[in-house]
Design an enzyme around this catalytic site. Structure first.
Site, PDB file in Angstrom:
ATOM      1  N   ASN A  14       0.871  -1.173   0.000  1.00  0.00           N
ATOM      2  CA  ASN A  14       0.000   0.000   0.000  1.00  0.00           C
ATOM      3  C   ASN A  14       0.910   1.226   0.000  1.00  0.00           C
ATOM      4  OD1 ASN A  14      -1.893   1.968   0.348  1.00  0.00           O
ATOM      5  ND2 ASN A  14      -2.470   1.383   2.442  1.00  0.00           N
ATOM      6  N   TRP A  15       1.079   1.793  -1.178  1.00  0.00           N
ATOM      7  CA  TRP A  15       1.993   2.948  -1.286  1.00  0.00           C
ATOM      8  C   TRP A  15       1.408   4.201  -0.650  1.00  0.00           C
ATOM      9  CZ3 TRP A  15       4.021   3.001  -7.090  1.00  0.00           C
ATOM     10  CH2 TRP A  15       4.857   1.887  -7.282  1.00  0.00           C
ATOM     11  N   LYS A  16       0.100   4.208  -0.404  1.00  0.00           N
ATOM     12  CA  LYS A  16      -0.568   5.429   0.097  1.00  0.00           C
ATOM     13  C   LYS A  16      -0.247   6.578  -0.860  1.00  0.00           C
ATOM     14  CE  LYS A  16      -0.476   3.400   4.647  1.00  0.00           C
ATOM     15  NZ  LYS A  16      -0.598   3.572   6.083  1.00  0.00           N
ATOM     16  N   HIS A 100     -10.010   1.856   3.824  1.00  0.00           N
ATOM     17  CA  HIS A 100      -8.793   1.985   4.638  1.00  0.00           C
ATOM     18  C   HIS A 100      -9.066   2.960   5.786  1.00  0.00           C
ATOM     19  CE1 HIS A 100      -4.754   2.993   5.918  1.00  0.00           C
ATOM     20  NE2 HIS A 100      -4.372   1.858   5.351  1.00  0.00           N
ATOM     21  N   GLU A 102      -7.414   5.256   7.048  1.00  0.00           N
ATOM     22  CA  GLU A 102      -7.082   6.664   6.767  1.00  0.00           C
ATOM     23  C   GLU A 102      -8.213   7.331   5.992  1.00  0.00           C
ATOM     24  OE1 GLU A 102      -3.257   5.915   5.034  1.00  0.00           O
ATOM     25  OE2 GLU A 102      -2.504   5.311   7.003  1.00  0.00           O
ATOM     26  N   GLU A 172      -6.627  -4.464   9.969  1.00  0.00           N
ATOM     27  CA  GLU A 172      -5.588  -3.469  10.227  1.00  0.00           C
ATOM     28  C   GLU A 172      -5.910  -2.714  11.514  1.00  0.00           C
ATOM     29  OE1 GLU A 172      -3.226  -2.378   6.508  1.00  0.00           O
ATOM     30  OE2 GLU A 172      -4.925  -1.022   6.596  1.00  0.00           O
ATOM     31  N   GLY A 178       1.533   2.363  10.805  1.00  0.00           N
ATOM     32  CA  GLY A 178       2.533   3.428  10.742  1.00  0.00           C
ATOM     33  C   GLY A 178       3.188   3.739  12.078  1.00  0.00           C
ATOM     34  N   SER A 217       2.353  -2.034  10.376  1.00  0.00           N
ATOM     35  CA  SER A 217       3.778  -2.129  10.731  1.00  0.00           C
ATOM     36  C   SER A 217       4.412  -3.477  10.376  1.00  0.00           C
ATOM     37  CB  SER A 217       3.998  -1.796  12.208  1.00  0.00           C
ATOM     38  OG  SER A 217       3.623  -0.451  12.470  1.00  0.00           O
ATOM     39  N   GLY A 238       2.363  -1.073   4.366  1.00  0.00           N
ATOM     40  CA  GLY A 238       2.493   0.341   4.024  1.00  0.00           C
ATOM     41  C   GLY A 238       3.952   0.743   3.923  1.00  0.00           C
ATOM     42  N   GLY A 239       4.462   1.363   4.974  1.00  0.00           N
ATOM     43  CA  GLY A 239       5.814   1.934   4.972  1.00  0.00           C
ATOM     44  C   GLY A 239       6.882   1.005   4.401  1.00  0.00           C
TER      45      GLY A 239
END
Ligand code: PGA
Length: 255
Positions: A14-16, A100, A102, A172, A178, A217, A238-239
């Site tokens: 997930n590049w966001k 998601h 966010e 999630e 994150g 994470s 993600g990250g």
């Protein structure tokens, strides 16, 4: 009774809101070069709308699929700034991340909209990756299952029984996204088994087939232990997915 089909692990980046087209042109060939031949997983890149076309082109006929990070439920109309399933399909996109945390927290995504988005994606032939998860306060108050039950039941309400297994559900926990505070393998297993049981309330067959993945994470350090849990069918990363080499290591950790 036929033997249940084994669930293929689903490992998604997930590049966001990260990476331009130029970055995509560096990342995708680097990733394809790092993926082990014969790895066990289905690999997905969930990229910004502007990167979709290049990601589809660059992944070509490799087994890596490309997903969007949101989608509108209507086919067309006066929805400024939105993107429909047909627009995604035309680009060669395979699915969309929906709900998601966010988007729920910062952009007003509601369970009501998801009730329409999830079946709209399925009807168009896209794979929805439905995200659910509790906040830290909800976990501390013993409300995790109540929250998951509400989110899963609401979002799947209008999905026919025979399509339930085509949804990927991403558990999630918001406190793990994150933050570097990954859920323990036991926490991930427990919540994901609960989500599978919720699908089972609708269809036992779908519960055996539906893929429920973990996000929050995930890194190359912790992926193997989480992915080894019996109900954990993959990861939404993600990250750690922003680096092709790191993401390839996570793919390689899938059992
Ligand atoms: P993270 O994000 O891996 O950076 O925690 C996961 C996600 O939000 O999908």
């Amino acid at each position: 009774m036929p033997e249940p089909v084994p669930r293929v692990p689903f490992i998604a980046a997930n590049w966001k809101m990260n990476k331009t087209i130029a970055d995509t042109r560096e990342y995708v060939p680097a990733l394809l070069g790092q993926l082990d031949v014969g790895h066990a997983a289905q690999v997905a890149l969930c990229v910004p709308f502007t990167d979709l076309a290049s990601a589809v082109e660059l992944t070509g006929d490799s087994e890596v699929i490309v997903l969007a990070q949101n989608m509108h439920q209507e086919e067309a109309g006066a929805f400024t700034g939105e993107i429909s399933a047909r627009m995604l399909l035309e680009l060669g996109v395979h699915g969309a991340v929906l709900g998601h945390s966010e988007r729920r927290r910062d952009f007003g995504e509601t369970d009501r909209a998801l009730q329409e988005k999830v079946p709209a994606a399925l009807a168009a032939g896209l794979t929805p990756v439905l995200c659910v998860g509790e906040t830290e306060e909800e976990r501390e108050a013993g409300e995790t299952q109540r929250k998951l039950r509400h989110q899963v039941q609401e979002a799947l309400l209008h999905v026919d029984e025979d399509r339930l297994a085509d949804v990927v559900v991403a558990y999630e926990p918001i406190w793990a996204i994150g933050t570097g505070r990954v859920a323990s393998p036991d926490q991930a297993q427990e919540a994901i088994a609960f989500i599978r049981a919720l699908v089972g309330d609708r269809s036992k067959a779908a519960a055996a087939e539906v893929r429920v993945i973990y996000g929050g994470s995930v890194s190359s350090e912790n992926a193997a232990e989480i992915l080894a849990q019996p109900d954990v069918d993959g990861a939404l990363v993600g990250g750690a997915s922003l680096d092709a080499q790191e993401f390839a290591k996570i793919v390689a950790a899938a059992p």
